[in-house]
Motif scaffolding. Structure first.
Motif, mmCIF file in Angstrom:
data_model
loop_
_atom_site.group_PDB
_atom_site.id
_atom_site.type_symbol
_atom_site.label_atom_id
_atom_site.label_comp_id
_atom_site.label_asym_id
_atom_site.label_seq_id
_atom_site.Cartn_x
_atom_site.Cartn_y
_atom_site.Cartn_z
ATOM 1 N N THR A 59 4.625 -1.062 3.030
ATOM 2 C CA THR A 59 3.692 0.031 3.231
ATOM 3 C C THR A 59 4.461 1.336 3.228
ATOM 4 O O THR A 59 5.435 1.475 3.950
ATOM 5 N N THR A 60 4.066 2.265 2.430
ATOM 6 C CA THR A 60 4.772 3.533 2.328
ATOM 7 C C THR A 60 3.797 4.691 2.417
ATOM 8 O O THR A 60 2.730 4.640 1.850
ATOM 9 N N SER A 61 4.147 5.712 3.126
ATOM 10 C CA SER A 61 3.433 6.974 3.084
ATOM 11 C C SER A 61 4.486 8.045 2.878
ATOM 12 O O SER A 61 5.498 8.058 3.560
ATOM 13 N N PHE A 62 4.285 8.942 1.969
ATOM 14 C CA PHE A 62 5.369 9.782 1.493
ATOM 15 C C PHE A 62 4.818 11.115 1.043
ATOM 16 O O PHE A 62 3.775 11.173 0.414
ATOM 17 N N GLN B 93 0.874 -1.162 0.000
ATOM 18 C CA GLN B 93 0.000 0.000 0.000
ATOM 19 C C GLN B 93 0.903 1.200 0.000
ATOM 20 O O GLN B 93 1.824 1.273 0.784
ATOM 21 N N ASN B 94 0.683 2.090 -0.862
ATOM 22 C CA ASN B 94 1.593 3.185 -1.093
ATOM 23 C C ASN B 94 0.753 4.438 -1.178
ATOM 24 O O ASN B 94 -0.284 4.439 -1.806
ATOM 25 N N GLN C 84 8.016 -0.807 6.276
ATOM 26 C CA GLN C 84 7.115 0.326 6.395
ATOM 27 C C GLN C 84 7.937 1.586 6.478
ATOM 28 O O GLN C 84 8.961 1.616 7.148
ATOM 29 N N SER C 85 7.493 2.624 5.814
ATOM 30 C CA SER C 85 8.219 3.872 5.924
ATOM 31 C C SER C 85 7.301 5.060 5.795
ATOM 32 O O SER C 85 6.321 5.018 5.083
ATOM 33 N N GLN C 86 7.640 6.099 6.496
ATOM 34 C CA GLN C 86 6.983 7.372 6.329
ATOM 35 C C GLN C 86 8.089 8.374 6.066
ATOM 36 O O GLN C 86 9.065 8.432 6.784
ATOM 37 N N PHE C 87 7.918 9.159 5.058
ATOM 38 C CA PHE C 87 8.981 9.999 4.568
ATOM 39 C C PHE C 87 8.384 11.321 4.145
ATOM 40 O O PHE C 87 7.348 11.354 3.516
#
Length: 170
Positions: A108-111, A57-58, A161-164
């Motif tokens: 999972t990424t939120s950017f 999920q991006n 998982q990352s938030q950037f």
């Protein structure tokens, strides 16, 4: 007998705001891929559970704004990108059996990339604004077995998982 679930999910969300007056530019890309494979002579049995999953999920939020209406020059750039994958593979000669297994890969990424060059509102002769923000966020999660699993309790997990966030305003 019982339970076998395959689940490969790929979701991408881009939430874009782009305004412009004097220059602007932009670029947004988001590219999830989810793959789940077994193949090569596959014989899957189960007898309780064997979930086998690949998700991704991006979400990319990109804001590139330029305005200040009485401008004496403005430039804003942007960029974005984000690239996720997630893979689960068994292959080899495959066979699986089970009695629990859960082979999983999640990415999972939120950017967010935010660029604002608001200039000099109603400025007389002075002014100049430049704002550049570039971000690339690439994720991959992988769970591989390579054939013949047979189990009474086994779990392979790969999770990323990352938030950037990149922001720049002048």
């Amino acid at each position: 007998t019982g339970n076998i679930n395959f689940d490969a999910l790929s979701v991408a969300n881009a939430n874009i705001t782009a305004r412009s007056r004097l220059v602007g530019v932009g670029y947004v890309r988001t590219a999830p891929t989810a793959t789940a494979t077994v193949e090569s002579g596959a014989i899957i049995s189960a007898g309780g559970v064997f979930n086998f999953r690949a998700r991704t999920q991006n979400s990319l939020s990109f804001v590139r704004l330029v305005p200040s209406i009485g401008e004496n020059a403005n430039v804003a750039v942007g960029f974005g990108h984000a690239d996720s994958s997630a893979e689960t593979l068994i292959r080899g000669g495959a066979t699986v059996s089970a009695g629990t297994a859960n082979i999983t890969a999640d990415a999972t990424t939120s950017f967010q990339t935010l660029v604002i060059a608001a200039g000099f509102n109603n400025s007389g002769t002075a002014g100049v604004s430049v704002a550049v923000a570039i971000g690339i966020n690439e994720s991959t999660a992988k769970a591989t077995v390579g054939g013949n699993l047979s189990t009474r309790s086994e779990e392979h997990t790969s999770e990323l998982q990352s938030q950037f966030r990149i922001s720049y305003a002048v």
